[in-house]
Enzyme design. Structure first.
Site, mmCIF file in Angstrom:
data_model
loop_
_atom_site.group_PDB
_atom_site.id
_atom_site.type_symbol
_atom_site.label_atom_id
_atom_site.label_comp_id
_atom_site.label_asym_id
_atom_site.label_seq_id
_atom_site.Cartn_x
_atom_site.Cartn_y
_atom_site.Cartn_z
ATOM 1 C CD1 TRP A 304 55.490 -87.166 -72.006
ATOM 2 C CD2 TRP A 304 55.284 -85.900 -70.170
ATOM 3 N NE1 TRP A 304 56.180 -86.000 -72.221
ATOM 4 C CE2 TRP A 304 56.074 -85.207 -71.116
ATOM 5 C CE3 TRP A 304 55.037 -85.298 -68.941
ATOM 6 C CZ2 TRP A 304 56.613 -83.950 -70.875
ATOM 7 C CZ3 TRP A 304 55.564 -84.036 -68.702
ATOM 8 C CH2 TRP A 304 56.337 -83.390 -69.653
ATOM 9 C CG ASN A 340 52.609 -64.563 -68.022
ATOM 10 O OD1 ASN A 340 52.585 -65.441 -68.873
ATOM 11 N ND2 ASN A 340 53.724 -64.196 -67.403
#
Ligand code: FAD
Length: 449
Positions: A304, A340
């Protein structure tokens, strides 16, 4: 006369289909209905800001509905293993009962059960918040399912969920002091950021039933268009299920009964989405640190990036210059909800295009969603990251421009949240280049393990 009972409410803020309340009433005698604001016990994840707002109003509504049947909601604050036994002693309770929870805090319940039984107090816990208990749905080898489709198939063959219990007509109450709800300071004050939430929602059991009826009669026929954020095609029941204003049993049977032929396929699809909720709780049950640990351990090696404050702020406030992402993040900030499909796109953008660890985004959603739940939030974030139980076999990166073209072709949704004057802002990252970087990072991870 029966000794008093204590009903301990948690994520089940309803009087209908509440097996714990039902059991206490059946037993007879006076009842203390207690909600405990516990932010300190082992395994508890303290609520985020938007959830606190919902909780305040839902408790308010619950207190009113209990009053109509002769009950009284008692509010207390502190660690369950201290406060519940104190109340048991104060009222000389002979029976303590609750509906089960499935996250790490269930250890507290197990300890309390032992403590109470050692003192000669009867204890009963109930299935109320999931259609199937996690330990009952396992593979042939007795292992938990890690993939949704066979999990849901096993649920569907496990037998029809029980019918919901009717709301009680009358109960007797114990005289006990309660905290004042306002003193818990669950509502934001300085600044009061909840105006958009107030406009969008009416928490409480009665409003939850109204919404369920409205969905089952008017909206469910649009459910095949559930991926289009610009239209009303989904139930908006997630915060209701999160706080237990509705039980999944009530939802299940409402969507199974008396539906015209043309609606049945939509209803079945909807119920399978409720199945995703069950699936995530199932995963959490077997994997209690879902919010902090990759289910697929190989992702521990994912490189990351260090997020810059500017990029993170741009994502949080909906100023990335990517229209669908910005619309979603603004919807979230204003209403405590996001569609969603757009949740998937905004999460993918943070994780894959900005290369930010999924846990950073999960925490932001935890604080800002009114339906933030300890299973579905980390479960879905891990699903998007690829580190989850039922992850895609390849490293999926949503293209926000294509997603918009497909699911919001007229820009209805985007225009609702982003003024047209802001739609020309340049994106903070190059989508194609950042996609290549993400794929390279994924390859680097694969070579490290
Ligand atoms: P409907 O389509 O009407 O679905 C009915 C119900 O099924 C929902 O109310 C919900 O209880 C359940 N459900 C539907 N989709 C999912 C799903 N993918 N996972 C689990 N349950 C589902 N949902 C939450 O309830 N809480 C969360 O904290 C949460 N965080 C999410 C984070 C990300 C990154 C993503 C991609 C999804 C998340 N979801 C979460 C799932 C989903 O977005 C919401 O449940 C849904 O948008 C709620 O809207 P609705 O009630 O109209 O859904």
């Amino acid at each position: 006369m029966a000794r008093p009972s204590l009903v301990w409410l948690r994520d089940d803020l309803r009087i209908a289909d509440n097996p714990a309340l039902h059991a206490a009433i059946e037993r007879g005698g006076p009842i203390a209905v207690v909600y405990l604001l516990d932010e300190v016990s082992e395994g508890i994840r303290p609520l985020g800001g938007a959830s606190k707002w919902w909780l305040h109003h839902s408790l308010h509504s619950l207190a009113d509905s209990l009053a109509t049947i002769g009950g009284r909601l008692v509010l207390r604050r502190g660690a369950a293993l201290e406060v519940i036994p104190q109340i048991v002693d104060a009222i000389d309770a002979g029976f303590v009962t609750w509906n089960r929870r499935y996250g790490a805090a269930r250890e507290v319940d197990a300890q309390l059960k032992t403590l109470m039984r050692n003192r000669g107090v009867e204890v009963a816990s109930h299935q109320a918040n999931l259609l199937h208990e996690p330990w009952t749905i396992t593979t042939g080898a007795g292992e938990p399912y890690k993939v949704f489709t066979p999990f849901w198939r096993a649920c569907l063959t496990a037998g029809e969920p029980r019918m919901p219990l009717a709301a009680p007509g009358r109960m007797e109450s114990v005289d006990l002091t309660s905290d004042a709800l306002n003193e818990w300071n669950l509502l934001p004050a300085h600044p009061d950021w909840a105006g958009g939430l107030r406009d969008a929602w009416e928490p409480g059991e009665a409003a939850a039933h109204d919404r369920l009826d409205h969905f089952a009669t008017e909206i469910v026929q649009n459910y095949h268009r559930r991926d289009e954020p610009g239209i009303e095609a989904t139930s908006l029941l997630s915060p209701r299920l999160r706080f237990g204003e509705l039980s999944p049993f009530q939802v299940w049977h409402r969507l199974r009964a008396n539906l015209p032929d043309g609606v049945r396929a939509n209803a079945a699809k909807f119920l399978s989405e409720v199945g995703w909720r069950e699936f995530n709780w199932n995963i959490l049950f077997h994997f209690p640190d879902l919010a902090t640990r990759n289910v697929r351990a190989e992702f521990d090696a994912f490189p990351w990036g260090e997020p810059s404050t500017e990029e993170l702020d741009a994502w949080r406030t909906g100023n990335t210059g990517v229209p669908l992402v910005d619309a979603g993040m603004r919807e979230l900030w204003q209403t405590g909800y996001m569609h969603n499909r757009v949740r998937m796109v905004t999460a993918s953008f943070l994780i894959k295009n900005l290369l930010v660890d999924w846990r950073v985004g999960e925490r932001w959603f935890w604080d800002t969603l009114v339906d933030a739940d300890e299973a579905s939030n980390p479960g879905n974030w891990q699903w998007v990251a690829g580190s989850g139980a039922d992850a895609a076999p390849y490293f999926r990166i949503f293209n926000p421009a294509l997603q918009q073209k497909k699911f919001d072709p007229n820009g209805t949704y985007v225009k609702r949240w982003v003024p047209s004057s802001e739609l020309t802002t340049a994106p903070i990252v190059d989508l194609a280049e950042s996609r290549r970087d993400a794929l390279a990072a994924y390859e680097a991870m694969r070579h490290r393990v």
